[in-house]
Design a protein around this motif. Sequence first.
Motif, mmCIF file in Angstrom:
data_model
loop_
_atom_site.group_PDB
_atom_site.id
_atom_site.type_symbol
_atom_site.label_atom_id
_atom_site.label_comp_id
_atom_site.label_asym_id
_atom_site.label_seq_id
_atom_site.Cartn_x
_atom_site.Cartn_y
_atom_site.Cartn_z
ATOM 1 N N ALA A 28 -7.709 -1.588 2.719
ATOM 2 C CA ALA A 28 -6.754 -1.394 3.815
ATOM 3 C C ALA A 28 -5.351 -1.169 3.258
ATOM 4 O O ALA A 28 -4.610 -0.291 3.741
ATOM 5 C CB ALA A 28 -6.770 -2.611 4.739
ATOM 6 N N ALA A 29 -4.980 -1.920 2.232
ATOM 7 C CA ALA A 29 -3.668 -1.743 1.607
ATOM 8 C C ALA A 29 -3.564 -0.375 0.952
ATOM 9 O O ALA A 29 -2.519 0.295 1.014
ATOM 10 C CB ALA A 29 -3.435 -2.850 0.577
ATOM 11 N N ARG A 32 -2.881 2.126 3.612
ATOM 12 C CA ARG A 32 -1.489 2.056 4.056
ATOM 13 C C ARG A 32 -0.554 2.741 3.059
ATOM 14 O O ARG A 32 0.377 3.448 3.442
ATOM 15 C CB ARG A 32 -1.073 0.603 4.259
ATOM 16 C CG ARG A 32 -1.570 -0.020 5.559
ATOM 17 C CD ARG A 32 -0.882 -1.321 5.850
ATOM 18 N NE ARG A 32 -1.180 -2.324 4.849
ATOM 19 C CZ ARG A 32 -2.219 -3.147 4.897
ATOM 20 N NH1 ARG A 32 -3.055 -3.084 5.931
ATOM 21 N NH2 ARG A 32 -2.437 -4.040 3.950
ATOM 22 N N ARG A 33 -0.792 2.506 1.770
ATOM 23 C CA ARG A 33 0.040 3.152 0.762
ATOM 24 C C ARG A 33 -0.099 4.672 0.811
ATOM 25 O O ARG A 33 0.847 5.402 0.502
ATOM 26 C CB ARG A 33 -0.330 2.643 -0.637
ATOM 27 C CG ARG A 33 0.135 1.224 -0.908
ATOM 28 C CD ARG A 33 0.049 0.905 -2.379
ATOM 29 N NE ARG A 33 -1.317 0.987 -2.884
ATOM 30 C CZ ARG A 33 -2.167 -0.022 -2.895
ATOM 31 N NH1 ARG A 33 -1.804 -1.208 -2.409
ATOM 32 N NH2 ARG A 33 -3.393 0.120 -3.396
ATOM 33 N N ASP A 36 -2.028 6.378 5.715
ATOM 34 C CA ASP A 36 -3.028 6.473 6.790
ATOM 35 C C ASP A 36 -3.136 5.116 7.477
ATOM 36 O O ASP A 36 -4.021 4.313 7.183
ATOM 37 C CB ASP A 36 -4.383 6.899 6.214
ATOM 38 C CG ASP A 36 -5.351 7.340 7.305
ATOM 39 O OD1 ASP A 36 -5.141 6.958 8.469
ATOM 40 O OD2 ASP A 36 -6.315 8.049 6.983
ATOM 41 N N ARG A 37 -2.222 4.853 8.409
ATOM 42 C CA ARG A 37 -2.222 3.556 9.095
ATOM 43 C C ARG A 37 -3.419 3.391 10.030
ATOM 44 O O ARG A 37 -3.890 2.280 10.245
ATOM 45 C CB ARG A 37 -0.921 3.376 9.878
ATOM 46 C CG ARG A 37 0.313 3.269 8.974
ATOM 47 C CD ARG A 37 1.560 2.927 9.770
ATOM 48 N NE ARG A 37 2.682 2.684 8.874
ATOM 49 C CZ ARG A 37 2.930 1.516 8.291
ATOM 50 N NH1 ARG A 37 2.123 0.500 8.526
ATOM 51 N NH2 ARG A 37 3.974 1.364 7.501
ATOM 52 N N THR A 38 -3.915 4.494 10.581
ATOM 53 C CA THR A 38 -5.100 4.408 11.452
ATOM 54 C C THR A 38 -6.307 3.910 10.676
ATOM 55 O O THR A 38 -7.013 2.980 11.105
ATOM 56 C CB THR A 38 -5.407 5.778 12.065
ATOM 57 O OG1 THR A 38 -4.278 6.218 12.829
ATOM 58 C CG2 THR A 38 -6.639 5.697 12.965
ATOM 59 N N ALA A 40 -6.221 2.282 7.852
ATOM 60 C CA ALA A 40 -5.940 0.916 7.410
ATOM 61 C C ALA A 40 -6.303 -0.087 8.498
ATOM 62 O O ALA A 40 -6.894 -1.134 8.223
ATOM 63 C CB ALA A 40 -4.476 0.778 7.024
ATOM 64 N N GLY A 41 -5.961 0.244 9.761
ATOM 65 C CA GLY A 41 -6.301 -0.646 10.868
ATOM 66 C C GLY A 41 -7.798 -0.754 11.081
ATOM 67 O O GLY A 41 -8.327 -1.842 11.340
#
Length: 302
Positions: A28-29, A32-33, A36-38, A40-41
Motif C-alpha cells: 500500500a505504501a 502511494r509513493r 496511485d491512492r486508489t 493504495a486504499g
Amino acid sequence: MDLDLETVADELYALKPEDFTAARDARAAEARRAGDRTLAGEVGKLRRPSLSAWASNLLVREQPEETDALLRLGEGLRQAHRDLDGAQLRELSRRQHALINALSRQARQLASQAGHPVGEGVQREVETILHAVLADPDAAREWAGGRLVKAFDQAVGFPQAAEGARPRPREPAPAPPARDRSRAGEEQRRRLEQARQQVEDAERDLAARQEEAAAADRQARDTQARADELEQRLTELADEVKRLESEHHEAESAARKAREQARATDRQVREARRRAESAAAQVKRLSGPDRGRSRDVKRKVR
C-alpha cells in the motif's frame, strides 16, 4: 514495478498469515509513493486470512487437480439433489466423505510444510469450508479463487429431498371380517391417534433440538469470529512491536555513535588545551631571558 490489485492480492494471500499485514502495508505504501491512492486504499482494505482460510487457499494453490475434482463433485451432487437421483446421491456422497477427509488432511500437511503447522480444530474448519464448497456454487467460486479470508459465516448444506423421493409407506393391512369391523375400526382409530401424538411429540422434540443446534452453531461462529479478531489484533500488535524494536535499535545505535563522537571531541579539546598550554609555557620561557639581556645592554650604553 507496475502494481495492480489482482497481482498484489495473489501475492499476499500466498504468504503465511503472520507475514500478511507487513507485506500488505508495504505494498500500500509503494502504491502511494507511485501516486496511485486508489490502489493504495484497495490494498489497505485486504484482510488477513484466518488459519483455516489460509490452509484452504494453500490447498487451492498447491493441489489444482484435487481442487478441480472437488468442484466437479459438487456440481454432480447438486445436480443429483435436483434430480432426486437416489442411487447417484449415495455414490457421490460416499466419494464426498472420502475426498473431504483426504483434502483436509492434505491442507494440514501443506500448512506444516509451509512453516505454520495447524491443529485438528483448523482441520475441522477446513472440512466445513469444503462441505460448503460442495453445496453452494457461490462458495465454490469464492474458494476456487484462492483468496478466502475466513470460513463461511454459516454452514451450507444440501436441500432436503422432496416428498417424492422418500420411500412409499406400506399399504394398509386388509380390512378385518365384517363382524369385527366396528371393534377393529375403533382400535385402528386409537392407534392412529397415538401415532399422531407420537409424531407431534417427535416434531416438537426435533424443533427444540434444531434450535439448540442452531444456537450452538451461532455461538461457535461468534466465538471463532472473536478468536480470529483477537488473532488479527495480536498479529498487528506483534508487527507494531517489531517496528518499535527496530526504531529503538536505530535510536540506540544513533545514541552510541553520538556518545563516541562526544568522547572523540572531548579528547580533541583536551589535546588542544595541552598544546595551547605547552605553547604558552614555551613563549614564557623564551620571553624571560630576552628581557634580562635587554636591561644589560642599556646599562653598558650608559
